[in-house]
Scaffold this motif. Structure first.
Motif, PDB file in Angstrom:
ATOM      1  N   ARG A  56       0.862  -1.170   0.000  1.00 30.38           N
ATOM      2  CA  ARG A  56       0.000   0.000   0.000  1.00 30.38           C
ATOM      3  C   ARG A  56       0.906   1.230   0.000  1.00 30.38           C
ATOM      4  O   ARG A  56       2.036   1.163   0.476  1.00 30.38           O
ATOM      5  CB  ARG A  56      -0.903   0.029   1.238  1.00 30.38           C
ATOM      6  N   GLY A  57       0.380   2.353  -0.495  1.00 25.61           N
ATOM      7  CA  GLY A  57       1.185   3.551  -0.615  1.00 25.61           C
ATOM      8  C   GLY A  57       0.659   4.702   0.221  1.00 25.61           C
ATOM      9  O   GLY A  57      -0.440   4.648   0.775  1.00 25.61           O
ATOM     10  N   THR A  58       1.483   5.746   0.304  1.00 25.98           N
ATOM     11  CA  THR A  58       1.066   6.985   0.964  1.00 25.98           C
ATOM     12  C   THR A  58       0.937   8.072  -0.094  1.00 25.98           C
ATOM     13  O   THR A  58       1.859   8.289  -0.885  1.00 25.98           O
ATOM     14  CB  THR A  58       2.090   7.396   2.044  1.00 25.98           C
ATOM     15  N   PHE A  59      -0.221   8.706  -0.111  1.00 30.80           N
ATOM     16  CA  PHE A  59      -0.524   9.756  -1.096  1.00 30.80           C
ATOM     17  C   PHE A  59      -0.622  11.085  -0.362  1.00 30.80           C
ATOM     18  O   PHE A  59      -1.560  11.301   0.407  1.00 30.80           O
ATOM     19  CB  PHE A  59      -1.828   9.424  -1.832  1.00 30.80           C
ATOM     20  N   ARG A  83     -11.564   5.535  -2.651  1.00 30.22           N
ATOM     21  CA  ARG A  83     -11.140   4.168  -3.003  1.00 30.22           C
ATOM     22  C   ARG A  83      -9.767   3.862  -2.393  1.00 30.22           C
ATOM     23  O   ARG A  83      -9.545   2.797  -1.812  1.00 30.22           O
ATOM     24  CB  ARG A  83     -11.088   4.040  -4.527  1.00 30.22           C
ATOM     25  N   LEU A  84      -8.844   4.792  -2.487  1.00 26.96           N
ATOM     26  CA  LEU A  84      -7.506   4.590  -1.894  1.00 26.96           C
ATOM     27  C   LEU A  84      -7.625   4.383  -0.394  1.00 26.96           C
ATOM     28  O   LEU A  84      -7.055   3.444   0.175  1.00 26.96           O
ATOM     29  CB  LEU A  84      -6.620   5.819  -2.150  1.00 26.96           C
ATOM     30  N   HIS A  85      -8.353   5.274   0.247  1.00 31.92           N
ATOM     31  CA  HIS A  85      -8.492   5.239   1.704  1.00 31.92           C
ATOM     32  C   HIS A  85      -9.102   3.908   2.163  1.00 31.92           C
ATOM     33  O   HIS A  85      -8.583   3.254   3.061  1.00 31.92           O
ATOM     34  CB  HIS A  85      -9.355   6.424   2.139  1.00 31.92           C
ATOM     35  N   ARG A  86     -10.170   3.502   1.502  1.00 35.14           N
ATOM     36  CA  ARG A  86     -10.833   2.249   1.904  1.00 35.14           C
ATOM     37  C   ARG A  86      -9.989   1.038   1.555  1.00 35.14           C
ATOM     38  O   ARG A  86     -10.140  -0.019   2.162  1.00 35.14           O
ATOM     39  CB  ARG A  86     -12.210   2.143   1.241  1.00 35.14           C
ATOM     40  N   GLY A  87      -9.095   1.184   0.573  1.00 37.02           N
ATOM     41  CA  GLY A  87      -8.230   0.077   0.172  1.00 37.02           C
ATOM     42  C   GLY A  87      -6.984  -0.062   1.023  1.00 37.02           C
ATOM     43  O   GLY A  87      -6.125  -0.889   0.731  1.00 37.02           O
ATOM     44  N   HIS A  89      -4.672   2.349   1.587  1.00 34.00           N
ATOM     45  CA  HIS A  89      -3.611   3.325   1.313  1.00 34.00           C
ATOM     46  C   HIS A  89      -3.753   4.475   2.309  1.00 34.00           C
ATOM     47  O   HIS A  89      -4.807   4.664   2.914  1.00 34.00           O
ATOM     48  CB  HIS A  89      -3.720   3.839  -0.122  1.00 34.00           C
ATOM     49  N   GLU A  90      -2.679   5.225   2.438  1.00 33.78           N
ATOM     50  CA  GLU A  90      -2.698   6.343   3.393  1.00 33.78           C
ATOM     51  C   GLU A  90      -2.835   7.677   2.654  1.00 33.78           C
ATOM     52  O   GLU A  90      -2.185   7.885   1.623  1.00 33.78           O
ATOM     53  CB  GLU A  90      -1.383   6.359   4.197  1.00 33.78           C
ATOM     54  N   ILE A  91      -3.667   8.557   3.191  1.00 38.52           N
ATOM     55  CA  ILE A  91      -3.747   9.935   2.692  1.00 38.52           C
ATOM     56  C   ILE A  91      -2.955  10.818   3.653  1.00 38.52           C
ATOM     57  O   ILE A  91      -3.226  10.838   4.857  1.00 38.52           O
ATOM     58  CB  ILE A  91      -5.208  10.432   2.623  1.00 38.52           C
ATOM     59  N   GLY A  92      -1.953  11.507   3.111  1.00 35.10           N
ATOM     60  CA  GLY A  92      -1.138  12.409   3.921  1.00 35.10           C
ATOM     61  C   GLY A  92      -1.389  13.855   3.525  1.00 35.10           C
ATOM     62  O   GLY A  92      -2.087  14.143   2.543  1.00 35.10           O
ATOM     63  N   SER A 126     -13.563   9.558   7.991  1.00 36.81           N
ATOM     64  CA  SER A 126     -12.581   8.688   8.665  1.00 36.81           C
ATOM     65  C   SER A 126     -11.157   8.925   8.161  1.00 36.81           C
ATOM     66  O   SER A 126     -10.216   8.289   8.629  1.00 36.81           O
ATOM     67  CB  SER A 126     -12.978   7.210   8.512  1.00 36.81           C
ATOM     68  N   ILE A 127     -10.969   9.850   7.218  1.00 34.94           N
ATOM     69  CA  ILE A 127      -9.605  10.170   6.771  1.00 34.94           C
ATOM     70  C   ILE A 127      -8.920  11.048   7.807  1.00 34.94           C
ATOM     71  O   ILE A 127      -9.428  12.108   8.169  1.00 34.94           O
ATOM     72  CB  ILE A 127      -9.613  10.892   5.397  1.00 34.94           C
ATOM     73  N   ARG A 128      -7.785  10.582   8.294  1.00 39.53           N
ATOM     74  CA  ARG A 128      -6.960  11.365   9.216  1.00 39.53           C
ATOM     75  C   ARG A 128      -5.632  11.657   8.543  1.00 39.53           C
ATOM     76  O   ARG A 128      -4.986  10.733   8.079  1.00 39.53           O
ATOM     77  CB  ARG A 128      -6.680  10.569  10.494  1.00 39.53           C
TER      78      ARG A 128
END
Ligand SMILES: [Zn+2]
Length: 247
Positions: A56-59, A83-87, A89-92, A126-128
């Motif tokens: 998984r990656g960090t975006f 989709r990324l978040h639920r999959g 992956h990390e949102i930065g 739920s995105i932190r």
């Protein structure tokens, strides 16, 4: 001119001062793939390739760039972010307006952080945003302590492997950028990570067959993912890497 000089000086000083030192546990090489801004191809082909290799990656995202046309790509959509978040992956955080930290005073940076947080909260509550990457890779010795109060880490674009005692508020990252590095260069970073037991972080942007000067081809990303597999290196988000090193 003076501002540009101050910017470069502040970036250099940030390498050496106000560090958040953390000693890595003995020999636990791992790799993180990070994408800045981020183009729709990073969320598409980039994320798919990571997932196909069990990673998984960090975006690192700036709210102002979401779904916007840029010179070299189109920004990813809200749907792609969800989709990324639920999959997994990390949102930065990458500031809201994609501004250089050296150009922001304390209150301007606070507004950027808050605006970006509420932007992504509005897309999915739920995105932190736990981790930060400096726009243009330019750190600021003045903003560094402020960012440390708001994020678990901050990433620049100083190449090399994070090993031994690392600075959580100036993480090193190496280019996964086709016009800057080839497969041999990628392999060298992996070998260095294995030898040092360190944490290798790559940064990039678009992932397409004819990439921008800031992105890579799917082939180069595939090569890097296979290089991790061949060395049994876990492919983890920045947040997961921090958990593993006890930061
Ligand atoms: Zn950026």
């Amino acid at each position: 001119m003076l501002s540009a000089l101050n910017g470069r000086l502040s970036n250099r000083l940030a390498r050496h001062f106000r560090a958040a030192p953390h000693r890595l546990p003995a020999h636990a090489p791992m790799v993180s793939f990070t994408f800045d801004d981020a183009p729709d191809s990073a969320a598409g082909e980039g994320a798919s390739l990571l997932e196909a290799h069990g990673g998984r990656g960090t975006f690192y995202l700036a709210g102002s760039l979401v779904d916007q046309p840029r010179d070299h790509w189109h920004g990813l959509s809200n749907d792609a972010i969800v989709r990324l978040h639920r999959g997994g992956h990390e949102i930065g955080c990458h500031t809201f307006s994609h501004l250089r930290a050296v150009d922001l005073d304390e209150s301007a940076m606070a507004r950027e952080i808050e605006r970006n947080r509420s932007h992504f909260f509005g897309i999915d509550p739920s995105i932190r945003l736990e981790n930060f990457a400096y726009p243009y890779g330019l750190a600021s010795v003045w903003r560094k302590p402020q960012l440390a109060q708001n994020f678990r880490s901050a990433r620049g674009i100083l190449p090399g492997v994070n090993s031994d005692v690392i600075d959580l508020q100036f993480l090193r990252a190496s280019p996964l950028v086709t016009c800057e590095i080839d497969t041999d260069g990628v392999d060298r970073y992996f070998d260095e990570a294995v030898a040092s037991g360190g944490w290798l972080i790559f940064y990039g942007h678009d992932v397409v067959d004819a990439p921008s000067p800031y992105g890579c081809t799917p082939d180069l990303l595939r090569h890097a993912l296979k290089a991790a597999g061949a060395r049994n290196m876990p492919i983890v988000t920045v947040a997961e890497a921090l958990r593993r090193i006890g930061a």
